[in-house]
Scaffold this motif. Sequence first.
Motif, PDB file in Angstrom:
ATOM      1  N   PRO A 254     -48.468-112.940 -12.708  1.00  0.00           N
ATOM      2  CA  PRO A 254     -47.273-112.847 -11.856  1.00  0.00           C
ATOM      3  C   PRO A 254     -47.687-112.578 -10.413  1.00  0.00           C
ATOM      4  O   PRO A 254     -48.547-111.740 -10.146  1.00  0.00           O
ATOM      5  N   LEU A 255     -47.073-113.297  -9.478  1.00  0.00           N
ATOM      6  CA  LEU A 255     -47.368-113.115  -8.062  1.00  0.00           C
ATOM      7  C   LEU A 255     -46.293-112.301  -7.353  1.00  0.00           C
ATOM      8  O   LEU A 255     -46.573-111.558  -6.420  1.00  0.00           O
ATOM      9  N   SER A 256     -45.069-112.483  -7.786  1.00  0.00           N
ATOM     10  CA  SER A 256     -43.951-111.740  -7.231  1.00  0.00           C
ATOM     11  C   SER A 256     -42.809-111.827  -8.229  1.00  0.00           C
ATOM     12  O   SER A 256     -42.969-112.362  -9.331  1.00  0.00           O
ATOM     13  N   GLU A 257     -41.654-111.310  -7.852  1.00  0.00           N
ATOM     14  CA  GLU A 257     -40.510-111.364  -8.761  1.00  0.00           C
ATOM     15  C   GLU A 257     -40.089-112.796  -9.064  1.00  0.00           C
ATOM     16  O   GLU A 257     -39.599-113.097 -10.146  1.00  0.00           O
ATOM     17  N   ASN A 258     -40.326-113.692  -8.098  1.00  0.00           N
ATOM     18  CA  ASN A 258     -39.847-115.065  -8.256  1.00  0.00           C
ATOM     19  C   ASN A 258     -40.963-116.085  -8.458  1.00  0.00           C
ATOM     20  O   ASN A 258     -40.688-117.265  -8.658  1.00  0.00           O
ATOM     21  N   THR A 259     -42.215-115.650  -8.373  1.00  0.00           N
ATOM     22  CA  THR A 259     -43.329-116.589  -8.461  1.00  0.00           C
ATOM     23  C   THR A 259     -44.280-116.162  -9.565  1.00  0.00           C
ATOM     24  O   THR A 259     -44.670-114.995  -9.637  1.00  0.00           O
ATOM     25  N   HIS A 260     -44.665-117.141 -10.379  1.00  0.00           N
ATOM     26  CA  HIS A 260     -45.535-116.859 -11.508  1.00  0.00           C
ATOM     27  C   HIS A 260     -46.535-117.999 -11.647  1.00  0.00           C
ATOM     28  O   HIS A 260     -46.177-119.169 -11.563  1.00  0.00           O
ATOM     29  N   PHE A 261     -47.806-117.650 -11.845  1.00  0.00           N
ATOM     30  CA  PHE A 261     -48.847-118.659 -12.054  1.00  0.00           C
ATOM     31  C   PHE A 261     -49.253-118.673 -13.517  1.00  0.00           C
ATOM     32  O   PHE A 261     -49.529-117.616 -14.100  1.00  0.00           O
ATOM     33  N   TYR A 262     -49.315-119.862 -14.083  1.00  0.00           N
ATOM     34  CA  TYR A 262     -49.806-119.987 -15.456  1.00  0.00           C
ATOM     35  C   TYR A 262     -50.657-121.244 -15.564  1.00  0.00           C
ATOM     36  O   TYR A 262     -50.227-122.340 -15.195  1.00  0.00           O
ATOM     37  N   GLN A 263     -51.880-121.084 -16.015  1.00  0.00           N
ATOM     38  CA  GLN A 263     -52.771-122.199 -16.307  1.00  0.00           C
ATOM     39  C   GLN A 263     -53.235-122.072 -17.746  1.00  0.00           C
ATOM     40  O   GLN A 263     -53.914-121.098 -18.099  1.00  0.00           O
ATOM     41  N   PRO A 264     -52.850-123.002 -18.638  1.00  0.00           N
ATOM     42  CA  PRO A 264     -53.300-122.919 -20.024  1.00  0.00           C
ATOM     43  C   PRO A 264     -54.810-123.115 -20.118  1.00  0.00           C
ATOM     44  O   PRO A 264     -55.456-123.604 -19.180  1.00  0.00           O
ATOM     45  N   SER A 265     -55.379-122.711 -21.230  1.00  0.00           N
ATOM     46  CA  SER A 265     -56.809-122.902 -21.447  1.00  0.00           C
ATOM     47  C   SER A 265     -57.146-124.387 -21.372  1.00  0.00           C
ATOM     48  O   SER A 265     -56.317-125.246 -21.679  1.00  0.00           O
ATOM     49  N   TYR A 266     -58.355-124.682 -20.951  1.00  0.00           N
ATOM     50  CA  TYR A 266     -58.731-126.084 -20.796  1.00  0.00           C
ATOM     51  C   TYR A 266     -60.238-126.239 -20.965  1.00  0.00           C
ATOM     52  O   TYR A 266     -61.008-125.274 -20.887  1.00  0.00           O
ATOM     53  N   GLY A 267     -60.649-127.476 -21.187  1.00  0.00           N
ATOM     54  CA  GLY A 267     -62.057-127.810 -21.292  1.00  0.00           C
ATOM     55  C   GLY A 267     -62.401-128.941 -20.349  1.00  0.00           C
ATOM     56  O   GLY A 267     -61.578-129.805 -20.058  1.00  0.00           O
ATOM     57  N   LEU A 268     -63.628-128.931 -19.840  1.00  0.00           N
ATOM     58  CA  LEU A 268     -64.145-129.973 -18.958  1.00  0.00           C
ATOM     59  C   LEU A 268     -65.421-130.535 -19.563  1.00  0.00           C
ATOM     60  O   LEU A 268     -66.259-129.777 -20.071  1.00  0.00           O
ATOM     61  N   VAL A 269     -65.579-131.840 -19.499  1.00  0.00           N
ATOM     62  CA  VAL A 269     -66.732-132.511 -20.088  1.00  0.00           C
ATOM     63  C   VAL A 269     -67.582-133.126 -18.982  1.00  0.00           C
ATOM     64  O   VAL A 269     -67.059-133.774 -18.061  1.00  0.00           O
ATOM     65  N   TYR A 270     -68.886-132.905 -19.069  1.00  0.00           N
ATOM     66  CA  TYR A 270     -69.860-133.499 -18.165  1.00  0.00           C
ATOM     67  C   TYR A 270     -70.789-134.379 -19.003  1.00  0.00           C
ATOM     68  O   TYR A 270     -71.272-133.950 -20.055  1.00  0.00           O
TER      69      TYR A 270
END
Length: 665
Positions: free
Chosen positions: A597-613
């Motif tokens: 949570p960044l503020s009362e009105n702003t929220h950041f969410y990034q689900p888990s992820y994978g990267l392939v090289y």
Amino acid sequence: MPKLFYRFYYFVLLVATSFNCFATSNAPQSDLFSLDIAQLSELEVTIASNTSETRATAPSTITVFDEQKISSLGIINAFDVLNFVPGMQMARGDWVGAVPKEHARGVRLDNGYLLILLDGVRLNESSFGKATVYTPFIAASILERVEIIRGPGSALYGSNAFLGVVNFITKKQHQQLTLSIGEHGYKALSGSYSHKQDDVTFNGNISLQQADGQSYAVTDNFDVKDPLKHVLLNAQLNYQDTTIAFHFIENQLDEFINLGGYSNENVHKSQSFSTSLEHTLWQNERHTLDALVSYANFQIDSSGMVLPKEFGIVSEDFLVGPNWQTQWTKFSLSHSLKLAEDKQLNSGLEYRHASQYQAGATTNYYDYQSELIIPDDSFYLGELKRLKNIPEFSALRASHDFYGIYSQLKWQLNEKWLFFVGARFDDIKGIDSKLSPRFSAIWQPLEHHSIKLQYGESFRTPVNNELYSSDSVTKGNPNLTSEYVKTSEFVWLYTNHDLSLESVLFHNQLRDFINLVPIDGNSFFTFDNTVNENIAGLELSASKALNKLNVSVNFTQLFDEPINASFKRFANLSVRYPTSIATIHLNAIWRDEIDAPLSENTHFYQPSYGLVYLKLTRDFGKHTLSVSAENLFDKEYAIFDPRVWDGIVPAKRRSIVINYQYTFN
């Protein structure tokens, strides 16, 4: 998922067919990974103790990448090696968005908690503390080795060796030329040269890289890119007991995001330069005394969009940023004394004078009469102007004297027990004094097994930006004190010829951490010693050789919440498999979700992820052809940064590069 699978399948098939066209029927396929796991584990390093040790006997938790392993990762920027180190990650973040930011054992505080070395030379400087602002890009193609301490290193290195030490070691005794071309206008040329005649040895490296950058849609009608321009030169001359070395690195990362704002006018240009002279003053069977004199200079010209014209305050976007220069001069003596067959004492002293001698700004709004940066239409300059020194930043033009002395005893009690005990005392005039002790007990109860119990303390001295800054984003705090960490580690290591296992249980007591504190919402910040937390975690590593197949996996689990939202769990996988057509290097990283949570009105969410090289390599004697892909499946994801209003910093998408290397020797 089937669509991604078929894209991957056809990509491999296309490249493999291309390699096959180059191949002759009896073309030699050399094995770049000729060392087995046990031999790799026996590689000697000095980063942890100033004595030659292996992973099993070093008094720290270390990770080592040799030249072949670095090449197999298929990365362009050397800092991305840290994505394959237990306990560490490297990702983007604001200030500047294209500059890599380290995540180390639950700490993502962008203040320089890793000490970065290039051939043993400190790249952390005195204005921001972290190396990556002034040196955000080091070409992976010119590296011979990377040695990493995971954990405290102040007992040897002083300030900044806080949560780790990374030493990038450039190629020596190589004669190679590499040409690269790739997506997004990427072009690169790098070369290494070595020559020996009688008692004189010369080693040198050069890297030139340029890219137009990937495109990022900020709004429906506004895109920015993340272009790159990079120059690196370094050389080393050895004559008998004397070594002279220098490096020069220049990087330019414009547009993208800077100080939280996107703009095509954003600029970020940086330089770092160092030169050193090292000489062995005295050496016999028991004593070795070395002296080192070195000088380094760092420059930055950066400007970010902090106030868009859409806000209605100014008619044109307001851009501002630092135009700074810093330098340091260092003198050190190191002494090694063999007390007995089973005891060795290493000691040293160091003096370093660091100063910031330029504190100006790059901006398009400035009042020359009041000598202040004022975002008002009457003070619009029409374009970005570079002001070398302005009164508003005069407090930043400060200098500091660092005095350090250390000593460490290595005691081989018997075949099963090895002890290290030591400490370093640092006195930073006008700021603080710190004692950094360390202890390591290493027990080898059975063949192939090592058990370590380790304790160490490290500190980081506040830097000029934290103490004295005064700009449109941050306000310094001259009352800051040094932050410190107390780290305990329990390590188990098993190694034989085809299997390596490592388990590290660590506990960090973080005290007086300096963090950004909002003053006015989320748009203006100061610094304060606000963080006192404990973070524990588990780092697991395994490597296994199965005939031709080699597999390595690392996994990190934090037991406590990270400081500032960061990855609580992450892992990486590396697979190598040689075929008759090409050697396949498949690497992947996985990161857990971030929910902040960044503020009362702003929220950041990034689900888990994978990267392939992916990297495919074909060796034709002196010629090597390879194709590498970062983020192979073009994963779209974001990196969290609390200083961006919505927390979102766009991450790099797919990048495919073709490389040709010719070896002269």
